[in-house]
Design an enzyme around this catalytic site. Sequence first.
Site, PDB file in Angstrom:
ATOM      1  N   TYR A 104       0.837  -1.201   0.000  1.00  0.00           N
ATOM      2  CA  TYR A 104       0.000   0.000   0.000  1.00  0.00           C
ATOM      3  C   TYR A 104       0.867   1.244   0.000  1.00  0.00           C
ATOM      4  O   TYR A 104       1.932   1.271   0.630  1.00  0.00           O
ATOM      5  CB  TYR A 104      -0.891   0.047   1.248  1.00  0.00           C
ATOM      6  CG  TYR A 104      -2.108  -0.825   1.175  1.00  0.00           C
ATOM      7  CD1 TYR A 104      -3.226  -0.422   0.460  1.00  0.00           C
ATOM      8  CD2 TYR A 104      -2.148  -2.049   1.830  1.00  0.00           C
ATOM      9  CE1 TYR A 104      -4.359  -1.220   0.400  1.00  0.00           C
ATOM     10  CE2 TYR A 104      -3.271  -2.854   1.769  1.00  0.00           C
ATOM     11  CZ  TYR A 104      -4.376  -2.432   1.056  1.00  0.00           C
ATOM     12  OH  TYR A 104      -5.481  -3.225   0.995  1.00  0.00           O
TER      13      TYR A 104
ATOM     14  N   TYR B 134      -0.595  -9.723   0.284  1.00  0.00           N
ATOM     15  CA  TYR B 134       0.385  -9.141   1.213  1.00  0.00           C
ATOM     16  C   TYR B 134       0.302  -9.811   2.583  1.00  0.00           C
ATOM     17  O   TYR B 134      -0.749 -10.308   2.981  1.00  0.00           O
ATOM     18  CB  TYR B 134       0.219  -7.621   1.329  1.00  0.00           C
ATOM     19  CG  TYR B 134      -1.128  -7.123   1.810  1.00  0.00           C
ATOM     20  CD1 TYR B 134      -1.451  -7.108   3.160  1.00  0.00           C
ATOM     21  CD2 TYR B 134      -2.060  -6.628   0.911  1.00  0.00           C
ATOM     22  CE1 TYR B 134      -2.671  -6.631   3.601  1.00  0.00           C
ATOM     23  CE2 TYR B 134      -3.290  -6.148   1.345  1.00  0.00           C
ATOM     24  CZ  TYR B 134      -3.587  -6.145   2.700  1.00  0.00           C
ATOM     25  OH  TYR B 134      -4.797  -5.678   3.122  1.00  0.00           O
TER      26      TYR B 134
ATOM     27  N   ARG C 279      -2.990 -11.942   3.126  1.00  0.00           N
ATOM     28  CA  ARG C 279      -4.321 -11.607   2.607  1.00  0.00           C
ATOM     29  C   ARG C 279      -4.436 -12.022   1.151  1.00  0.00           C
ATOM     30  O   ARG C 279      -3.523 -11.800   0.352  1.00  0.00           O
ATOM     31  CB  ARG C 279      -4.568 -10.077   2.666  1.00  0.00           C
ATOM     32  CG  ARG C 279      -4.711  -9.414   4.014  1.00  0.00           C
ATOM     33  CD  ARG C 279      -5.817  -9.917   4.903  1.00  0.00           C
ATOM     34  NE  ARG C 279      -7.067 -10.326   4.284  1.00  0.00           N
ATOM     35  CZ  ARG C 279      -8.039  -9.533   3.832  1.00  0.00           C
ATOM     36  NH1 ARG C 279      -7.913  -8.240   3.940  1.00  0.00           N
ATOM     37  NH2 ARG C 279      -9.137 -10.021   3.291  1.00  0.00           N
TER      38      ARG C 279
ATOM     39  N   HIS D  76      -7.212  -8.419  -3.054  1.00  0.00           N
ATOM     40  CA  HIS D  76      -8.536  -7.809  -2.836  1.00  0.00           C
ATOM     41  C   HIS D  76      -8.495  -6.324  -3.129  1.00  0.00           C
ATOM     42  O   HIS D  76      -7.445  -5.685  -3.061  1.00  0.00           O
ATOM     43  CB  HIS D  76      -9.007  -8.045  -1.391  1.00  0.00           C
ATOM     44  CG  HIS D  76      -8.098  -7.423  -0.371  1.00  0.00           C
ATOM     45  ND1 HIS D  76      -6.949  -8.024   0.057  1.00  0.00           N
ATOM     46  CD2 HIS D  76      -8.146  -6.228   0.265  1.00  0.00           C
ATOM     47  CE1 HIS D  76      -6.334  -7.247   0.928  1.00  0.00           C
ATOM     48  NE2 HIS D  76      -7.038  -6.130   1.071  1.00  0.00           N
TER      49      HIS D  76
ATOM     50  N   HIS E  66     -10.573  -2.881  -1.792  1.00  0.00           N
ATOM     51  CA  HIS E  66     -11.525  -2.341  -0.815  1.00  0.00           C
ATOM     52  C   HIS E  66     -12.547  -1.454  -1.535  1.00  0.00           C
ATOM     53  O   HIS E  66     -12.166  -0.647  -2.396  1.00  0.00           O
ATOM     54  CB  HIS E  66     -10.798  -1.510   0.240  1.00  0.00           C
ATOM     55  CG  HIS E  66      -9.871  -2.311   1.096  1.00  0.00           C
ATOM     56  ND1 HIS E  66     -10.242  -2.824   2.316  1.00  0.00           N
ATOM     57  CD2 HIS E  66      -8.589  -2.696   0.905  1.00  0.00           C
ATOM     58  CE1 HIS E  66      -9.213  -3.485   2.843  1.00  0.00           C
ATOM     59  NE2 HIS E  66      -8.197  -3.426   1.999  1.00  0.00           N
TER      60      HIS E  66
HETATM   61 FE   LIG Z   1      -6.317  -4.486   2.208  1.00  0.00          FE
END
Ligand SMILES: [Fe+2]
Length: 234
Positions: free
Chosen positions: A105, A144, A154, A157, A159
Amino acid sequence: MNKVIPYRRPDPGTQPTALYPDYVATRRRAPRQPLVFLPHTLSEVTGPVYGHAKPGEADHDLTRQHAGEPLGERIIVTGRVLDGDGHPVRHTLIEIWQANAAGRYFHSKDQHPAPLDPNFTGAGRALTDENGVYRFVTIKPGAYPWQNHENAWRPCHIHFSLFGPAFATRLVTQMYFPGDPLLAYDPIFQSIPDERARQRLIAGFDLATTQPEWALGYQFNIILRGREETPFEP
Ligand SMILES: [Fe+2]
């Protein structure tokens, strides 16, 4: 006062379990007291319209927000936003955020050893059209690590946040990709007890949306209330 027509409550099992010990954060934040039933009043069945400025020309295209193109697999994510009766939710704001292709991110809290991409911020927004259709162009986010448990990763995905027409239709959730092997190990995804409800968070690969020599297409429909309601993220 006008009679308030409440929204249908979610069916049992179709929303994440508040306390799901495998998802470690829920141990701290899940309510310890019985829930209090709050009837829907005018405050819940109405709501303000969000978004002071119209989305800009590149807001829906996360691959065109910088001087160069981001690295990764270019994808198109599109679908319809519907209410509990299957009617389109028109001109409603959708915001998305995601990791880059390396699973990182653009955020100070994310310091895991994967590279940032100078050409990718990972945030976008769009309005639905007359038919409730939205469309984003982006790159497929990478998986990640997230330290929830030993070797926790995870699944890929994106959000999503939607306001919809009322406070009761507010939806914050995550879209997943079909066939991701990490879904079976993800306590966030698995905290939704109902298998069919979980499947509603997985986008469908769509050859009709796919553009030759350009990008793979995925369909992700979002239903704000009712029997087929899209689950909220836990
Ligand atoms: Fe996320």
